[in-house]
Write an enzyme that holds these catalytic residues in place. Sequence first.
Site, PDB file in Angstrom:
ATOM      1  N   TRP A 103       0.812  -1.219   0.000  1.00 34.53           N
ATOM      2  CA  TRP A 103       0.000   0.000   0.000  1.00 34.53           C
ATOM      3  C   TRP A 103       0.842   1.266   0.000  1.00 34.53           C
ATOM      4  CZ3 TRP A 103      -4.423  -0.486  -2.039  1.00 34.53           C
ATOM      5  CH2 TRP A 103      -5.161  -1.656  -1.869  1.00 34.53           C
ATOM      6  N   ASP A 173      -1.504   6.478   6.565  1.00 34.23           N
ATOM      7  CA  ASP A 173      -2.611   5.641   6.093  1.00 34.23           C
ATOM      8  C   ASP A 173      -2.908   4.618   7.183  1.00 34.23           C
ATOM      9  OD1 ASP A 173      -4.280   3.782   4.919  1.00 34.23           O
ATOM     10  OD2 ASP A 173      -3.029   3.438   3.149  1.00 34.23           O
ATOM     11  N   LYS A 197     -12.125  -1.761   6.030  1.00 35.05           N
ATOM     12  CA  LYS A 197     -11.311  -2.776   6.685  1.00 35.05           C
ATOM     13  C   LYS A 197     -11.804  -2.959   8.120  1.00 35.05           C
ATOM     14  CE  LYS A 197      -9.060  -2.759   2.907  1.00 35.05           C
ATOM     15  NZ  LYS A 197      -7.884  -2.008   2.547  1.00 35.05           N
TER      16      LYS A 197
END
Length: 362
Positions: A103, A173, A197
């Site tokens: 990511w 993040d 998530k």
Amino acid sequence: MKYGRTYNFSAGPATMPEPVLEEIRDEMMNYRGSGMCVMEMSHRSKVFQQIIDEAEADLRELMNIPDNYKVLFIQGGATLQFAMIPMNLMKNGKAVYIETGAWSKKAIAEAKKYGEVIVAASSKDKNYSYIPDCSDLDIPEDTDYVYICENETIHGVTWPKLPNTKGHVLVSDQSSMFLSKPCNVSDYGMIYGGVQKNIGPAGLAIVIIREDLIREDLDPKTPIYMMYKTHADAGSMYNTPNCWAIYVCGKVFKYLKNLGGLGEMEKINIEKAKVFYDFLDQSRMFVGTVRKEDRSLMNIPFVTESKELDAEVIAYTKAAGFENLKGHKSVGGLRASIYHAMPKEGVEALVECLKKFEAEHK
Ligand SMILES: *Cc1c(COP(=O)(O)O)cnc(C)c1O
């Protein structure tokens, strides 16, 4: 398990707390006497305004967000933020990124379109299985911000302590660890996450940003939707927001508050992850892929000695009622994502199942 539900170890969209799903079910046809479902409601209505206001207030309370930070609800998931961050925060056109997994790598690729990206540390050499030492990075004075992915969902690493940014703005993040433990918001310039998530339905990102970082003097071609200022000025309702996701997230915030807040969540998460890691550490068949100090409490990748055996385990667990344990292709093996809504019993049951497999395949 009620309703014939399975233990769902998906990395996202992921399992939701059952009491939240039940409340939503009960409010589906007629939300609190409004005569309609939340998805049928005008976002300009009083009823919806109250939903979004309460969601923000509850999030502020949970995270203890200081008044000089804005909370924004923005569509496009976490991925849109990979572009919005450099578009809005690169004043000098320079940012430091730490590469710790899939990511952060994606965020780096996107940011490179907008300015100079300095990858000051990377764990690529060992397939992103650890967090590099970031206590004394080489950070140019005119760096606009330092960027990290605080929990790498695919590679299963998490930052045991934040990098030393040497006074520069930290952007994080937190998609897959959002609200999983207490967080000192003032350590950051901006925290963001896609909510699918650890919180709610896909398609929404929550951005927590210090007010002085919200700028107006951007490239004039910047789409209006992609300016933080647009969302800050309009209370996240410049256009129609993702009303449904905001409504569901609000319910999860209340659920977490009722459980005792983030300190309590951290305790639960540590305990839950320990069940699994203790199992891994004594197993002769399954091995965790991450350095111990940097193990995620949320996403646990693990492997056996071969791809064939991995596949057998996945089929075995699936037949026993455990879903979505196949690892991401970049790591292989298996991955158990154990977010908020995964009960400890689910983790214990999975461990029992894996132990049984191991015993049968000695
Ligand atoms: C899933 C994920 C993303 C991407 O989220 P989308 O909402 O699908 O854009 C970004 N960062 C992390 C850490 C993630 O887990």
